[in-house]
Design a protein around this motif. Structure first.
Motif, PDB file in Angstrom:
ATOM      1  N   ALA A 128     -16.704  -7.577 -20.246  1.00 11.12           N
ATOM      2  CA  ALA A 128     -16.985  -7.401 -18.812  1.00 11.12           C
ATOM      3  C   ALA A 128     -16.415  -6.106 -18.219  1.00 11.12           C
ATOM      4  N   PRO A 129     -15.163  -5.739 -18.511  1.00 13.12           N
ATOM      5  CA  PRO A 129     -14.632  -4.532 -17.871  1.00 13.12           C
ATOM      6  C   PRO A 129     -15.420  -3.252 -18.211  1.00 13.12           C
TER       7      PRO A 129
ATOM      8  N   LEU B 270     -18.676  -3.105 -18.235  1.00 11.93           N
ATOM      9  CA  LEU B 270     -20.034  -3.196 -17.698  1.00 11.93           C
ATOM     10  C   LEU B 270     -20.047  -3.063 -16.176  1.00 11.93           C
ATOM     11  N   GLU B 271     -21.162  -2.589 -15.642  1.00  9.59           N
ATOM     12  CA  GLU B 271     -21.283  -2.512 -14.195  1.00  9.59           C
ATOM     13  C   GLU B 271     -21.569  -3.928 -13.665  1.00  9.59           C
ATOM     14  N   PRO B 272     -21.335  -4.153 -12.334  1.00 11.89           N
ATOM     15  CA  PRO B 272     -21.338  -5.519 -11.792  1.00 11.89           C
ATOM     16  C   PRO B 272     -22.594  -6.331 -12.121  1.00 11.89           C
TER      17      PRO B 272
ATOM     18  N   ARG C 105     -24.641  -6.133 -14.578  1.00 10.73           N
ATOM     19  CA  ARG C 105     -24.699  -6.489 -15.997  1.00 10.73           C
ATOM     20  C   ARG C 105     -23.643  -7.554 -16.318  1.00 10.73           C
ATOM     21  N   ARG C 106     -22.545  -7.494 -15.606  1.00  4.79           N
ATOM     22  CA  ARG C 106     -21.505  -8.511 -15.774  1.00  4.79           C
ATOM     23  C   ARG C 106     -22.037  -9.882 -15.382  1.00  4.79           C
TER      24      ARG C 106
ATOM     25  N   ASP D 284     -23.766  -7.669 -25.361  1.00 11.01           N
ATOM     26  CA  ASP D 284     -24.402  -8.495 -24.322  1.00 11.01           C
ATOM     27  C   ASP D 284     -25.921  -8.344 -24.358  1.00 11.01           C
TER      28      ASP D 284
ATOM     29  N   LEU E 153     -24.284 -11.243 -17.956  1.00  7.89           N
ATOM     30  CA  LEU E 153     -23.511 -11.729 -19.097  1.00  7.89           C
ATOM     31  C   LEU E 153     -23.023 -13.154 -18.832  1.00  7.89           C
ATOM     32  N   ARG E 154     -22.542 -13.399 -17.622  1.00  7.77           N
ATOM     33  CA  ARG E 154     -22.027 -14.745 -17.300  1.00  7.77           C
ATOM     34  C   ARG E 154     -23.165 -15.762 -17.290  1.00  7.77           C
TER      35      ARG E 154
ATOM     36  N   GLU F  64     -16.436 -12.490 -22.398  1.00 16.33           N
ATOM     37  CA  GLU F  64     -15.910 -11.950 -21.149  1.00 16.33           C
ATOM     38  C   GLU F  64     -15.139 -10.645 -21.388  1.00 16.33           C
ATOM     39  N   ARG F  65     -14.647 -10.446 -22.595  1.00 17.41           N
ATOM     40  CA  ARG F  65     -13.863  -9.222 -22.785  1.00 17.41           C
ATOM     41  C   ARG F  65     -14.708  -7.947 -22.714  1.00 17.41           C
TER      42      ARG F  65
END
Ligand code: UDP
Length: 479
Positions: A15-16, A18-20, A22-23, A459, A26-27, A12-13
């Motif tokens: 995440a900031p 990455l664009e939405p 791609r976030r 990711d 990742l999840r 999760e670190r």
């Protein structure tokens, strides 16, 4: 054989950065990984836990996999120097290089297999049928048969390769072929690398990645960079440096030690205000540290007086699977000592201590950030993580158009490529462009960082791994 302990890290670190969309991916990856891998262990087996790109990458990929709930583990082979001399020969051969000129015959096969059989006995006590094992590079290929026979899913990953094969590459692949025939899948960094006899349906192209948060890449303020280099005595400075704290992989905070004598012959360090051209590499002939030195020295009159060169590599006893390091360093030192005084004074050779890998990473980070230009004049290059690291730090990079460097740099857009790695004039001319034109250097550096964010973070890498594992497990279930 020994375990390398890796502390989990939350994916999760990333995440900031990455664009939405791609976030979200990742999840989803984290959920899928848990479901797919269930109680299986994903083993990684390599030949060293420090020094070089493979060790660098495994540190973070395994940490992120563990953070995502995957039971990923890392084992390091045990081998005597004669084993590593053989595997280095194979390594050089796959790069198309003659290396130490020694043979790869029956005797070498026997020794190679003996060492790996000994390792296999120890590994068998740890692994279970159904686990996945990633074997990294030629040093581990001879484990494939035993592990496959024990019911593991065996993936062999090559971090090396050569764009156009030659007789020596064929020899290297011929050595490995009887071992690799037992692997279930293969990973290469580039599509040009697999030999023709490897089934393309079992082949995956997965380029490496870097982690922006490790000590090697973490953001450092310009003041911290200067303090680190002064404490390491890699730069002169008027004011005394403040103590520097840095994060360890295990989460502890450490104070950096003072270093003396990292510069060969203890010569005066470059002035703090000098513009530093930097190459960071192992002392490997194919990285061509000597060629960088020659190009710089031959063209020194065309470079402004405040431009210095630093060639930095590991202290040679610190990289156990690279027996040629000491010899290559010795050759560089004698070429450097023979330079005319003007060139000698502006070229610096540094051997960075390897007794503390986190501190080594901090110094490399500071050197890359301090550099006005980072160069990587490799003659052959599997991928070139040093290029990715410098690009992430928004440095202009001048590098040879070989191997994976071409997948990272688009010439003129996010770095400069030199077509012929042996062309010292072209290399020096490209270097001069970045030194003379600050606007160009800034534009290349900015675009370089974006390129790494788009393509070379963890990711993307882990999603590709998961795709591969999905197919592997699906295929074996169907069978
Ligand atoms: N490296 C390091 N300390 C050194 C020299 C190299 O940490 O003194 C690291 C470098 O930062 C990079 C890796 O070793 O992360 C080298 O990877 P690359 O893919 O460039 O080349 P390889 O050594 O795997 O051929």
């Amino acid at each position: 054989m020994r375990h390398v302990e890796i502390r989990p890290l939350a994916l999760e670190r990333l995440a900031p950065l990455l664009e939405p969309e791609r976030r979200l991916r990742l999840r989803r990856l984290i959920e899928q990984a848990r479901t797919l891998l269930g109680g299986r262990v994903v083993w990684n087996i390599s030949s060293t836990a420090q020094g070089g790109g493979v060790a660098e990458m495994l540190q973070t990929l395994i940490a992120y996999a563990r953070g995502a709930g995957v039971d990923a583990r890392w084992l390091v082979l045990r081998g005597a120097p004669d084993f590593f001399a053989i595997t280095k020969r194979v390594h050089n051969a796959l790069h198309g290089d003659g290396g130490d000129g020694g043979p790869l015959g029956e005797l070498e096969h026997r020794r190679y297999q003996d060492v790996l059989d000994d390792n296999l006995i120890a590994i068998m006590n740890e692994v279970r049928a159904g686990d996945i094992v990633l074997l990294h590079d030629p040093q581990t290929a001879g484990l494939a048969r035993g592990l496959a026979a024990a019911g593991l899913h065996v993936v062999w990953r090559s971090h090396i390769g050569r764009d156009a094969p030659n007789a020596r590459t064929e020899e290297g692949w011929a050595f490995l072929r009887p071992y690799l025939e037992h692997a279930n899948a293969f990973i290469f960094s580039r599509a040009d690398y697999p030999p023709p006899w490897i089934d393309p349906r079992c082949t995956w192209i997965i380029p490496p990645s870097i982690d922006p948060f490790i000590t090697k890449n973490v953001e450092l303020a310009p003041e911290q960079v200067r303090d680190i280099l002064r404490i390491a005595h890699l730069c002169q400075g008027h004011a005394s440096a403040k103590p520097v704290q840095f994060p360890r992989r295990d989460g502890r905070c450490e104070t950096m030690r003072h270093h003396h004598g990292l510069l060969v012959d203890n010569v005066p360090a470059p002035p703090l205000e000098a513009r530093l051209v930097v190459q960071v590499s192992r002392w490997d002939r194919l990285k061509d540290m000597a060629g960088v030195m020659r190009a710089f020295a031959d063209h020194i009159g065309e470079l402004p007086d405040d431009v210095h060169l630093m060639l930095a590599g590991p202290e040679v006893s610190g990289v156990s699977d690279d027996p040629e390091g000491a010899q290559v360093l010795a050759e560089c030192i004698s070429a450097w000592r023979a330079l005319p005084p003007a060139a000698h004074a502006r070229i610096h050779l540094a051997c960075l201590a390897m007794d503390d890998v986190d501190e080594n990473a901090l110094i490399v980070n500071a050197l890359q950030r301090h550099a006005c230009t980072v160069v990587q004049k490799s003659l052959v290059e599997g991928f070139g993580l040093t290029v990715t690291e410098a690009m992430w730090k928004a440095r202009p990079v001048v590098a040879s158009a070989v191997g994976g460097i071409q997948d990272q740099i688009t010439d003129g857009e996010n770095g400069l490529l030199v077509r012929d790695p042996a062309d010292l004039d072209a290399f020096a001319a490209a270097l001069r462009r970045t030194v003379d034109d600050a606007a160009l250097a800034a534009r290349l550096g900015g675009a370089a960082r974006e390129r790494v964010r788009d393509e070379f973070l963890g990711d993307r890498h882990l999603i590709q791994y998961l795709d591969l594992f999905g197919e592997l497990l699906g295929a074996s279930a169907a069978a």
